[in-house]
Design a protein around this motif. Structure first.
Motif, PDB file in Angstrom:
ATOM      1  N   ILE A  88       0.597  -1.035  -0.419  1.00  0.00           N
ATOM      2  CA  ILE A  88       0.340  -0.035  -0.086  1.00  0.00           C
ATOM      3  C   ILE A  88       0.676   1.535  -0.169  1.00  0.00           C
ATOM      4  N   LEU A  89       1.729   1.113   0.692  1.00  0.00           N
ATOM      5  CA  LEU A  89       2.886   2.557   0.873  1.00  0.00           C
ATOM      6  C   LEU A  89       3.092   2.511   0.005  1.00  0.00           C
ATOM      7  N   SER A  90       4.137   1.826  -0.821  1.00  0.00           N
ATOM      8  CA  SER A  90       4.510   1.495  -2.415  1.00  0.00           C
ATOM      9  C   SER A  90       4.119   2.202  -3.310  1.00  0.00           C
ATOM     10  N   LEU A  91       2.810   1.886  -2.984  1.00  0.00           N
ATOM     11  CA  LEU A  91       1.309   2.648  -4.395  1.00  0.00           C
ATOM     12  C   LEU A  91       1.079   4.161  -3.947  1.00  0.00           C
ATOM     13  N   LEU A  92       1.091   4.006  -3.304  1.00  0.00           N
ATOM     14  CA  LEU A  92       0.798   5.842  -2.479  1.00  0.00           C
ATOM     15  C   LEU A  92       1.873   6.517  -2.425  1.00  0.00           C
ATOM     16  N   ARG A  93       2.948   6.177  -2.454  1.00  0.00           N
ATOM     17  CA  ARG A  93       4.721   7.097  -2.040  1.00  0.00           C
ATOM     18  C   ARG A  93       4.693   7.268  -3.944  1.00  0.00           C
ATOM     19  N   THR A  94       4.762   6.245  -4.864  1.00  0.00           N
ATOM     20  CA  THR A  94       4.954   5.474  -5.874  1.00  0.00           C
ATOM     21  C   THR A  94       3.934   6.886  -6.922  1.00  0.00           C
ATOM     22  N   PHE A  95       2.615   6.483  -6.530  1.00  0.00           N
ATOM     23  CA  PHE A  95       1.696   7.469  -7.821  1.00  0.00           C
ATOM     24  C   PHE A  95       1.835   8.923  -6.697  1.00  0.00           C
ATOM     25  N   ASN A  96       2.020   8.931  -5.787  1.00  0.00           N
ATOM     26  CA  ASN A  96       2.410  10.377  -5.238  1.00  0.00           C
ATOM     27  C   ASN A  96       0.640  10.677  -4.891  1.00  0.00           C
ATOM     28  N   VAL A  97       0.669   9.884  -3.805  1.00  0.00           N
ATOM     29  CA  VAL A  97      -1.115  10.322  -3.965  1.00  0.00           C
ATOM     30  C   VAL A  97      -0.979  10.846  -2.668  1.00  0.00           C
ATOM     31  N   LYS A  98      -1.610  11.842  -2.111  1.00  0.00           N
ATOM     32  CA  LYS A  98      -2.063  12.855  -0.613  1.00  0.00           C
ATOM     33  C   LYS A  98      -3.313  12.860  -0.642  1.00  0.00           C
ATOM     34  N   ASP A  99      -3.735  12.821  -1.477  1.00  0.00           N
ATOM     35  CA  ASP A  99      -5.192  12.815  -1.067  1.00  0.00           C
ATOM     36  C   ASP A  99      -5.976  11.470  -0.040  1.00  0.00           C
ATOM     37  N   GLU A 100      -6.730  12.065   1.021  1.00  0.00           N
ATOM     38  CA  GLU A 100      -7.387  10.593   2.540  1.00  0.00           C
ATOM     39  C   GLU A 100      -7.274  10.506   1.315  1.00  0.00           C
ATOM     40  N   ALA A 101      -9.084  10.603   0.795  1.00  0.00           N
ATOM     41  CA  ALA A 101     -10.124   9.633   0.520  1.00  0.00           C
ATOM     42  C   ALA A 101      -9.310   9.199  -0.869  1.00  0.00           C
ATOM     43  N   THR A 102      -8.468   9.428  -1.186  1.00  0.00           N
ATOM     44  CA  THR A 102      -7.601   8.514  -3.006  1.00  0.00           C
ATOM     45  C   THR A 102      -6.780   7.840  -2.292  1.00  0.00           C
ATOM     46  N   ARG A 103      -5.922   7.903  -0.690  1.00  0.00           N
ATOM     47  CA  ARG A 103      -5.391   6.960  -0.252  1.00  0.00           C
ATOM     48  C   ARG A 103      -6.546   5.746  -0.245  1.00  0.00           C
ATOM     49  N   VAL A 104      -7.281   6.140   0.676  1.00  0.00           N
ATOM     50  CA  VAL A 104      -8.236   4.915   1.494  1.00  0.00           C
ATOM     51  C   VAL A 104      -8.775   3.824   0.010  1.00  0.00           C
ATOM     52  N   MET A 105      -9.447   4.461  -1.113  1.00  0.00           N
ATOM     53  CA  MET A 105      -9.370   4.323  -2.350  1.00  0.00           C
ATOM     54  C   MET A 105      -8.477   2.833  -2.569  1.00  0.00           C
ATOM     55  N   PHE A 106      -7.318   3.489  -2.755  1.00  0.00           N
ATOM     56  CA  PHE A 106      -6.192   2.336  -2.927  1.00  0.00           C
ATOM     57  C   PHE A 106      -6.083   1.125  -2.104  1.00  0.00           C
ATOM     58  N   ALA A 107      -6.413   2.193  -0.345  1.00  0.00           N
ATOM     59  CA  ALA A 107      -5.674   0.675   0.469  1.00  0.00           C
ATOM     60  C   ALA A 107      -7.057  -0.329   0.693  1.00  0.00           C
ATOM     61  N   ALA A 108      -7.934   0.185   0.583  1.00  0.00           N
ATOM     62  CA  ALA A 108      -9.436  -0.949   1.140  1.00  0.00           C
ATOM     63  C   ALA A 108      -9.434  -2.076   0.576  1.00  0.00           C
ATOM     64  N   PRO A 109      -8.986  -2.144  -1.128  1.00  0.00           N
ATOM     65  CA  PRO A 109      -9.378  -3.443  -1.370  1.00  0.00           C
ATOM     66  C   PRO A 109      -7.769  -4.455  -1.087  1.00  0.00           C
ATOM     67  N   ILE A 110      -6.971  -3.500  -0.952  1.00  0.00           N
ATOM     68  CA  ILE A 110      -5.772  -4.327  -0.154  1.00  0.00           C
ATOM     69  C   ILE A 110      -5.794  -5.121   1.028  1.00  0.00           C
ATOM     70  N   LEU A 111      -6.440  -3.719   1.641  1.00  0.00           N
ATOM     71  CA  LEU A 111      -6.084  -4.317   3.032  1.00  0.00           C
ATOM     72  C   LEU A 111      -7.244  -5.604   3.350  1.00  0.00           C
ATOM     73  N   ALA A 112      -8.384  -5.874   2.610  1.00  0.00           N
ATOM     74  CA  ALA A 112      -9.098  -6.672   2.627  1.00  0.00           C
ATOM     75  C   ALA A 112      -8.665  -7.785   2.379  1.00  0.00           C
ATOM     76  N   PHE A 113      -8.693  -7.835   1.703  1.00  0.00           N
ATOM     77  CA  PHE A 113      -7.250  -9.417   0.375  1.00  0.00           C
ATOM     78  C   PHE A 113      -6.535  -9.853   1.701  1.00  0.00           C
ATOM     79  N   VAL A 114      -5.545  -8.735   2.447  1.00  0.00           N
ATOM     80  CA  VAL A 114      -4.781  -9.374   3.655  1.00  0.00           C
ATOM     81  C   VAL A 114      -5.655  -9.645   4.794  1.00  0.00           C
ATOM     82  N   THR A 115      -6.328  -9.259   5.287  1.00  0.00           N
ATOM     83  CA  THR A 115      -7.066  -9.038   6.068  1.00  0.00           C
ATOM     84  C   THR A 115      -7.280 -10.944   6.160  1.00  0.00           C
ATOM     85  N   THR A 116      -8.560 -11.331   4.468  1.00  0.00           N
ATOM     86  CA  THR A 116      -8.842 -12.272   4.773  1.00  0.00           C
ATOM     87  C   THR A 116      -7.925 -13.596   4.643  1.00  0.00           C
ATOM     88  N   HIS A 117      -6.192 -12.965   4.043  1.00  0.00           N
ATOM     89  CA  HIS A 117      -5.505 -14.350   4.080  1.00  0.00           C
ATOM     90  C   HIS A 117      -4.772 -14.840   5.331  1.00  0.00           C
TER      91      HIS A 117
END
Length: 271
Positions: free
Chosen positions: A136-165
């Motif tokens: 998640i952090l690599s994608l946020l930094r490399t895509f230069n994501v600073k907006d909180e709402a956009t960060r949530v959109m990036f993180a949510a599916p990965i967090l869901a998958f990792v939690t399920t795993h």
């Protein structure tokens, strides 16, 4: 009482395993895995002494790296005059990364000291959580994501998958093969993201980042291509632990460089 029984069972397994390996060695046969693990020679309470010690060193490296980063962004670099917050937009994310890293290496050290069902699950779960967050952090930094709402959109599916795993590993089946595939995919994606981003953006510390990326990729081969412990101590996994120590130092050095670079860039834009 249960702890004593558990120790008795583990001791019985250990001595039976070592006796069996002694017999195999006398016949010129190679070591084999028992219950999915290589036969290691114990040192006092440490079941895998080299891996346990190297895990502790990695924990120390992350702590010192995070501490130097904390001092840099809070006491050495300028802060925003209105809010007294750091200019660097990823400060909080790196603090979380440090906590997850130290947690993962702590449980790695405990697990390699005493391999029981609980410590194994905590070790694997902590490692997966760290890899998922690092992605998640690599994608946020490399895509230069600073907006909180956009960060949530990036993180949510990965967090869901990792939690399920993690839930799958803990409450359904601790599938070593499937977990290895998941971890390798997450690691490869973030390594590629960092490597490509460094080249495109011409980051001033891109060479440090490339060393970490390519060093990490080579080190990952030790996790994929396993081999039995040399002299009963050093297997592929322990060598992977050793390789991450210098890479961790370089990694935190890059993070600090990135904080300085972004801070100076934002200050120049504000003038």
């Amino acid at each position: 009482m249960q702890w004593k029984q558990l120790n008795c069972m583990n001791d019985c397994r250990y001595y039976c395993m070592m006796q069996r390996e002694g017999e195999r060695q006398s016949r010129g046969l190679n070591p084999v895995k028992y219950h999915g693990k290589w036969p290691f020679i114990r040192v006092s309470v440490f079941q895998e002494p080299l891996s346990a010690a190297l895990s502790a060193v990695n924990l120390l490296m992350h702590f010192t790296g995070w501490l130097s980063f904390f001092l840099l962004v809070n006491y050495k670099l300028p802060v925003r005059p209105q809010t007294k917050r750091t200019y660097y937009e990823y400060t909080g994310l790196w603090h979380i990364y440090a906590i997850l890293s130290m947690n993962a290496w702590f449980w790695s050290s405990i697990f390699h000291t005493r391999d029981i069902d609980l410590t194994e699950k905590l070790d694997y779960s902590s490692a997966v959580a760290l890899l998922g967050y690092s992605l998640i952090l690599s994608l946020l930094r490399t895509f230069n994501v600073k907006d909180e709402a956009t960060r949530v959109m990036f993180a949510a599916p990965i967090l869901a998958f990792v939690t399920t795993h993690i839930l799958y590993l803990n409450f359904y089946e601790l599938d070593y093969g499937w977990n290895m595939k998941v971890c390798v995919v997450m690691a490869v994606v973030q390594l590629l993201a960092w490597a490509i981003w460094a080249g495109i953006t011409q980051h001033p510390s891109r060479f440090k980042l490339w060393v970490v990326v390519f060093g990490g990729a080579l080190a990952m081969l030790l996790e994929v291509y396993d081999f039995p412990p040399y002299k009963g101590y050093a297997d592929a996994h322990s060598l992977w632990h050793a390789s991450t120590i210098p890479l961790t130092y370089l990694w935190w050095s890059f993070i600090k460089d990135d904080a300085e670079f972004r801070t100076s860039t934002l200050i120049k834009k504000a003038k």
